[in-house]
Motif scaffolding. Structure first.
Motif, PDB file in Angstrom:
ATOM      1  N   GLY A   1      32.218  48.797  68.041  1.00  0.00           N
ATOM      2  CA  GLY A   1      31.945  50.165  68.475  1.00  0.00           C
ATOM      3  C   GLY A   1      32.365  51.187  67.423  1.00  0.00           C
ATOM      4  N   GLN A   2      33.528  50.971  66.813  1.00  0.00           N
ATOM      5  CA  GLN A   2      34.007  51.856  65.753  1.00  0.00           C
ATOM      6  C   GLN A   2      33.081  51.786  64.532  1.00  0.00           C
ATOM      7  OE1 GLN A   2      36.486  53.935  65.972  1.00  0.00           O
ATOM      8  NE2 GLN A   2      37.996  53.177  67.413  1.00  0.00           N
ATOM      9  N   PHE A   3      32.638  50.585  64.227  1.00  0.00           N
ATOM     10  CA  PHE A   3      31.717  50.391  63.106  1.00  0.00           C
ATOM     11  C   PHE A   3      30.398  51.119  63.367  1.00  0.00           C
ATOM     12  CE2 PHE A   3      28.847  47.110  60.863  1.00  0.00           C
ATOM     13  CZ  PHE A   3      28.882  47.812  59.662  1.00  0.00           C
ATOM     14  N   ALA A   4      29.895  51.021  64.586  1.00  0.00           N
ATOM     15  CA  ALA A   4      28.634  51.685  64.946  1.00  0.00           C
ATOM     16  C   ALA A   4      28.759  53.201  64.816  1.00  0.00           C
ATOM     17  CB  ALA A   4      28.226  51.292  66.361  1.00  0.00           C
TER      18      ALA A   4
ATOM     19  N   ARG B   1      27.223  57.967  61.194  1.00  0.00           N
ATOM     20  CA  ARG B   1      27.560  59.108  60.342  1.00  0.00           C
ATOM     21  C   ARG B   1      27.280  58.830  58.861  1.00  0.00           C
ATOM     22  NH1 ARG B   1      32.398  58.887  61.174  1.00  0.00           N
ATOM     23  NH2 ARG B   1      33.161  58.091  59.187  1.00  0.00           N
ATOM     24  N   ALA B   2      27.694  57.663  58.381  1.00  0.00           N
ATOM     25  CA  ALA B   2      27.647  57.375  56.947  1.00  0.00           C
ATOM     26  C   ALA B   2      26.352  56.712  56.498  1.00  0.00           C
ATOM     27  CB  ALA B   2      28.839  56.494  56.554  1.00  0.00           C
ATOM     28  N   ARG B   3      25.766  55.854  57.355  1.00  0.00           N
ATOM     29  CA  ARG B   3      24.549  55.129  56.988  1.00  0.00           C
ATOM     30  C   ARG B   3      23.586  55.124  58.171  1.00  0.00           C
ATOM     31  NH1 ARG B   3      26.142  51.178  53.081  1.00  0.00           N
ATOM     32  NH2 ARG B   3      24.017  50.383  53.090  1.00  0.00           N
ATOM     33  N   PRO B   4      23.100  56.284  58.597  1.00  0.00           N
ATOM     34  CA  PRO B   4      22.304  56.362  59.834  1.00  0.00           C
ATOM     35  C   PRO B   4      21.053  55.490  59.816  1.00  0.00           C
ATOM     36  CG  PRO B   4      22.159  58.409  58.559  1.00  0.00           C
ATOM     37  CD  PRO B   4      23.262  57.607  57.958  1.00  0.00           C
TER      38      PRO B   4
ATOM     39  N   PHE C   1      28.550  47.215  51.929  1.00  0.00           N
ATOM     40  CA  PHE C   1      29.309  48.374  52.386  1.00  0.00           C
ATOM     41  C   PHE C   1      30.595  48.532  51.580  1.00  0.00           C
ATOM     42  CE2 PHE C   1      26.891  46.776  55.962  1.00  0.00           C
ATOM     43  CZ  PHE C   1      26.339  47.926  56.517  1.00  0.00           C
ATOM     44  N   THR C   2      30.953  49.772  51.283  1.00  0.00           N
ATOM     45  CA  THR C   2      32.271  50.102  50.767  1.00  0.00           C
ATOM     46  C   THR C   2      32.825  51.199  51.667  1.00  0.00           C
ATOM     47  OG1 THR C   2      31.674  49.537  48.490  1.00  0.00           O
ATOM     48  CG2 THR C   2      33.604  50.952  48.802  1.00  0.00           C
TER      49      THR C   2
END
Length: 252
Positions: free
Chosen positions: A187-190, A195-198, A243-244
């Protein structure tokens, strides 16, 4: 963690060089050499491992950032020994005060230290599993005729107060699965993805992921636990992309 720190302390006087293995996706959070107080004065090399799972531009920026601090840095993937060739050359070329150079490999749990050693020595000498805490004891391994490597257990700060860092460490496999809730981490990743990679948001929506794979309970309810575990495995295998999470120069 305490046992790992004590083991390294006991061997500190024998160690000439430190090789700190970090996860290229989290170079700041997995920078744990500072926890080994007896090794702080030793010459250090840094390896950003799993570069194949991190963003290339971000990894290059981190290499520059670390090198600017006076530490020689490398990037590679322990699963591809050829990517560690320049690191191996640097270790074997190091000239210390003793006839044999002894290198301590340190880092956070599951940053791939044992896989790095196996690739450097070009044969399987250490136990490798994709979970935190597999290496529990120190051991010396011969790299070549004048270099020995010390494999050490992974260490982390005893308490991770930053919640963002905690879920990112969990996502990348640095924390043991008993320390977090997989559903919450996904959930946190989503939320971060949105925000970062929509453009990738659809890939990490747990409900869509579950239904696409038929991971449903009786009545059509999604099987959240198994779906979260499957999505976590796909992320760690690189199937969701590169991902970074931390970038050089950013405030932690």
């Amino acid at each position: 963690m305490a046992a790992g720190l004590r083991a390294v302390v006991d061997a500190a006087d024998l160690i000439d060089v430190v090789l700190e293995v970090r996860d290229a996706r989290l170079p700041r959070a997995t920078a744990t050499a500072k926890l080994h107080q007896r090794l702080k004065s030793k010459p250090t090399f840094v390896l950003l491992n799993r570069k194949d799972l991190a963003e290339d531009a971000a990894t290059r920026a981190w290499l520059s950032n670390i090198s600017d601090s006076g530490v020689e840095a490398f990037a590679g993937s322990a699963t591809h020994a050829a990517t560690l060739r320049s690191l191996r050359t640097a270790l074997t070329a190091y000239k210390g005060k003793r006839a044999r150079t002894r290198v301590a490999v340190v880092g956070a749990p599951n940053t791939g230290k044992s896989s790095v050693i196996n690739s450097l020595v070009r044969r399987k000498r250490t136990v490798v599993q994709d979970r935190a805490g597999v290496t529990r004891h120190v051991r010396w391994i011969t790299l070549d005729q004048r270099v020995d490597i010390l494999d050490t257990p992974g260490v982390l700060e005893p308490k991770i107060s930053n919640k963002t860092t905690a879920w990112q460490l969990a996502l990348c496999g640095i924390l043991p699965e008993s320390a977090f809730d997989m559903d919450d981490v996904i959930g946190q990743f989503a939320t971060w993805i949105a925000r970062a990679r929509p453009e990738l948001a659809g890939k990490v929506d747990l409900e869509s992921f579950s239904r696409q794979r038929g991971m449903l309970r009786r009545g059509g309810e999604i099987d959240r636990r198994n779906a979260a575990g499957a999505l976590l495995r796909e992320f760690r295998a690189g199937k969701l992309g590169r991902f970074t999470f931390e970038h050089a120069g950013e405030q932690p």
